[in-house]
Scaffold this motif. Structure first.
Motif, PDB file in Angstrom:
ATOM      1  N   ASP A  60     -11.131   3.204   8.394  1.00 42.53           N
ATOM      2  CA  ASP A  60     -11.447   4.080   9.700  1.00 42.53           C
ATOM      3  C   ASP A  60     -11.233   5.651   9.284  1.00 42.53           C
ATOM      4  OD1 ASP A  60     -12.418   3.906  12.480  1.00 42.53           O
ATOM      5  OD2 ASP A  60     -10.427   5.097  12.666  1.00 42.53           O
ATOM      6  N   ASP A  61     -10.397   5.972   8.682  1.00 47.52           N
ATOM      7  CA  ASP A  61     -10.258   7.087   8.268  1.00 47.52           C
ATOM      8  C   ASP A  61     -11.335   7.674   7.350  1.00 47.52           C
ATOM      9  OD1 ASP A  61      -7.760   7.676   9.483  1.00 47.52           O
ATOM     10  OD2 ASP A  61      -6.730   6.999   7.695  1.00 47.52           O
ATOM     11  N   VAL A  62     -11.926   6.707   6.304  1.00 48.49           N
ATOM     12  CA  VAL A  62     -13.205   7.286   5.485  1.00 48.49           C
ATOM     13  C   VAL A  62     -14.276   7.231   6.284  1.00 48.49           C
ATOM     14  CG1 VAL A  62     -14.478   6.307   3.610  1.00 48.49           C
ATOM     15  CG2 VAL A  62     -11.976   6.088   3.292  1.00 48.49           C
ATOM     16  N   TYR A  63     -14.415   6.347   7.123  1.00 45.42           N
ATOM     17  CA  TYR A  63     -15.698   6.455   7.937  1.00 45.42           C
ATOM     18  C   TYR A  63     -15.945   7.642   8.854  1.00 45.42           C
ATOM     19  CZ  TYR A  63     -19.169   5.353  11.598  1.00 45.42           C
ATOM     20  OH  TYR A  63     -20.106   5.149  12.616  1.00 45.42           O
ATOM     21  N   ARG A  64     -14.605   7.884   9.492  1.00 45.51           N
ATOM     22  CA  ARG A  64     -14.800   9.368  10.488  1.00 45.51           C
ATOM     23  C   ARG A  64     -14.866  10.364   9.550  1.00 45.51           C
ATOM     24  NH1 ARG A  64     -14.267   7.219  15.388  1.00 45.51           N
ATOM     25  NH2 ARG A  64     -13.104   5.303  15.615  1.00 45.51           N
ATOM     26  N   SER A  65     -14.181  10.307   8.379  1.00 45.03           N
ATOM     27  CA  SER A  65     -14.380  11.746   7.487  1.00 45.03           C
ATOM     28  C   SER A  65     -15.905  12.008   7.132  1.00 45.03           C
ATOM     29  CB  SER A  65     -13.427  11.471   6.485  1.00 45.03           C
ATOM     30  OG  SER A  65     -12.026  11.411   6.650  1.00 45.03           O
ATOM     31  N   VAL A  66     -16.454  10.673   6.675  1.00 40.08           N
ATOM     32  CA  VAL A  66     -17.736  10.939   6.276  1.00 40.08           C
ATOM     33  C   VAL A  66     -18.744  11.162   7.404  1.00 40.08           C
ATOM     34  CG1 VAL A  66     -19.982   9.325   5.800  1.00 40.08           C
ATOM     35  CG2 VAL A  66     -17.546   9.278   4.396  1.00 40.08           C
ATOM     36  N   ARG A  67     -18.620  10.704   8.716  1.00 41.01           N
ATOM     37  CA  ARG A  67     -19.284  11.242   9.647  1.00 41.01           C
ATOM     38  C   ARG A  67     -19.097  12.758  10.197  1.00 41.01           C
ATOM     39  NH1 ARG A  67     -22.851   7.678  12.262  1.00 41.01           N
ATOM     40  NH2 ARG A  67     -22.494   8.771  14.278  1.00 41.01           N
ATOM     41  N   ALA A  68     -17.740  13.081   9.895  1.00 35.32           N
ATOM     42  CA  ALA A  68     -17.405  14.647  10.529  1.00 35.32           C
ATOM     43  C   ALA A  68     -18.151  15.511   9.424  1.00 35.32           C
ATOM     44  CB  ALA A  68     -16.023  14.648  10.364  1.00 35.32           C
TER      45      ALA A  68
END
Length: 264
Positions: A59-67
């Motif tokens: 989840d952290d990875v996904y949200r970092s990429v989106r950000a």
């Protein structure tokens, strides 16, 4: 081996009625037969990166990429869900087919992870699923260094190994007549039961059937001497049959399996 669509022919949905009578509550996600005379659960394979666990989650990875503005990124290990609903968590869990991720990854046994956290492999009263190994994914999202067990489908390597064991313990070996059922959550066909007929020698190819996104929800010998059950909502696959077959599954070093008496 014959082409899977030539080797497996569609038959009447009536062929699965006997299983639906054994388990009338699970018609949309596969039918769970009682563990008679014996049963074991195959745990879907998970993998860990060679350098070990990290605290960063899928989840952290996904949200970092989106950000970072990479809006085309989709949640790793999940279906294309577009924008996540508020409060949703990217777990990292696959839905459907899975297999070894490739170089740099090793098989992580459920038992190894459970020992590390001091918890049971499968809590008493539960089936293999998201309530298992909770300390490894307390927020719902797994460490980004783990490819967790797939939901709804046995992993490719275990499927092929299981087919080999079934051939050794079937009445006609690899020529044993079999039937395969795909639940509506796999086929999206809510009007007709999808049942295929073929031989065990051609069952390995069912894993990559081009018309399906998963292994069969149920596979069984035509004489009903054994049944394989893979629920669309679980991380484990149940094998029901003679004690000698179940003992072979439990003893096989390429598989991870255990008995769960409360599910029988």
């Amino acid at each position: 081996m014959a082409d899977v669509e030539d080797a497996w022919t569609r038959v009447s949905g009536e062929a699965v009625r006997w299983l639906s009578e054994l388990d009338p509550e699970h018609c949309y996600s596969g039918f769970e037969p009682p563990g008679r005379p014996d049963a074991a659960w195959l745990l879907h394979a998970m993998y860990v990166w060679r350098d070990g666990l990290v605290t960063t989650t899928h989840d952290d990875v996904y949200r970092s990429v989106r950000a970072a503005g990479l809006t085309e990124a989709e949640p790793a290990g999940e279906l294309d869900v577009g924008e996540l609903l508020e409060g949703s968590v990217v777990t990292g869990t696959e839905l459907g087919r899975s297999g070894h991720p490739g170089p740099g990854w090793r098989r992580l046994r459920w038992a190894e992870l459970a020992r590390g956290f001091g918890e049971p492999v499968v809590p008493e009263g539960e089936s293999p699923g998201h309530r298992c190994l909770r300390q490894a994914h307390p927020t719902g999202s797994w460490s980004a260094a783990i490819e967790p067990p797939a939901e709804g489908c046995l992993d490719r390597e275990s499927w092929h190994r299981l087919m080999a064991l079934l051939a050794r313990h079937s009445p006609d070996g690899a020529d044993t007549a079999c039937l395969a059922y795909y639940c509506p959550l796999v086929t999206a066909d809510w009007d007709d039961e999808t049942v295929l007929s073929g031989r065990l020698i051609d069952a390995p190819e069912l894993y990559d059937h081009p018309g399906m996104s998963s292994c069969p929800s149920n596979l069984w010998a035509a004489d009903r001497s054994w049944v394989v059950y893979c629920d669309w909502d679980l991380w484990g696959t149940k094998v029901v049959g003679p004690a000698r077959l179940v003992e072979a599954v439990l003893a096989d070093g390429e598989l991870e399996a255990l008995r769960l008496p409360w599910t029988s």
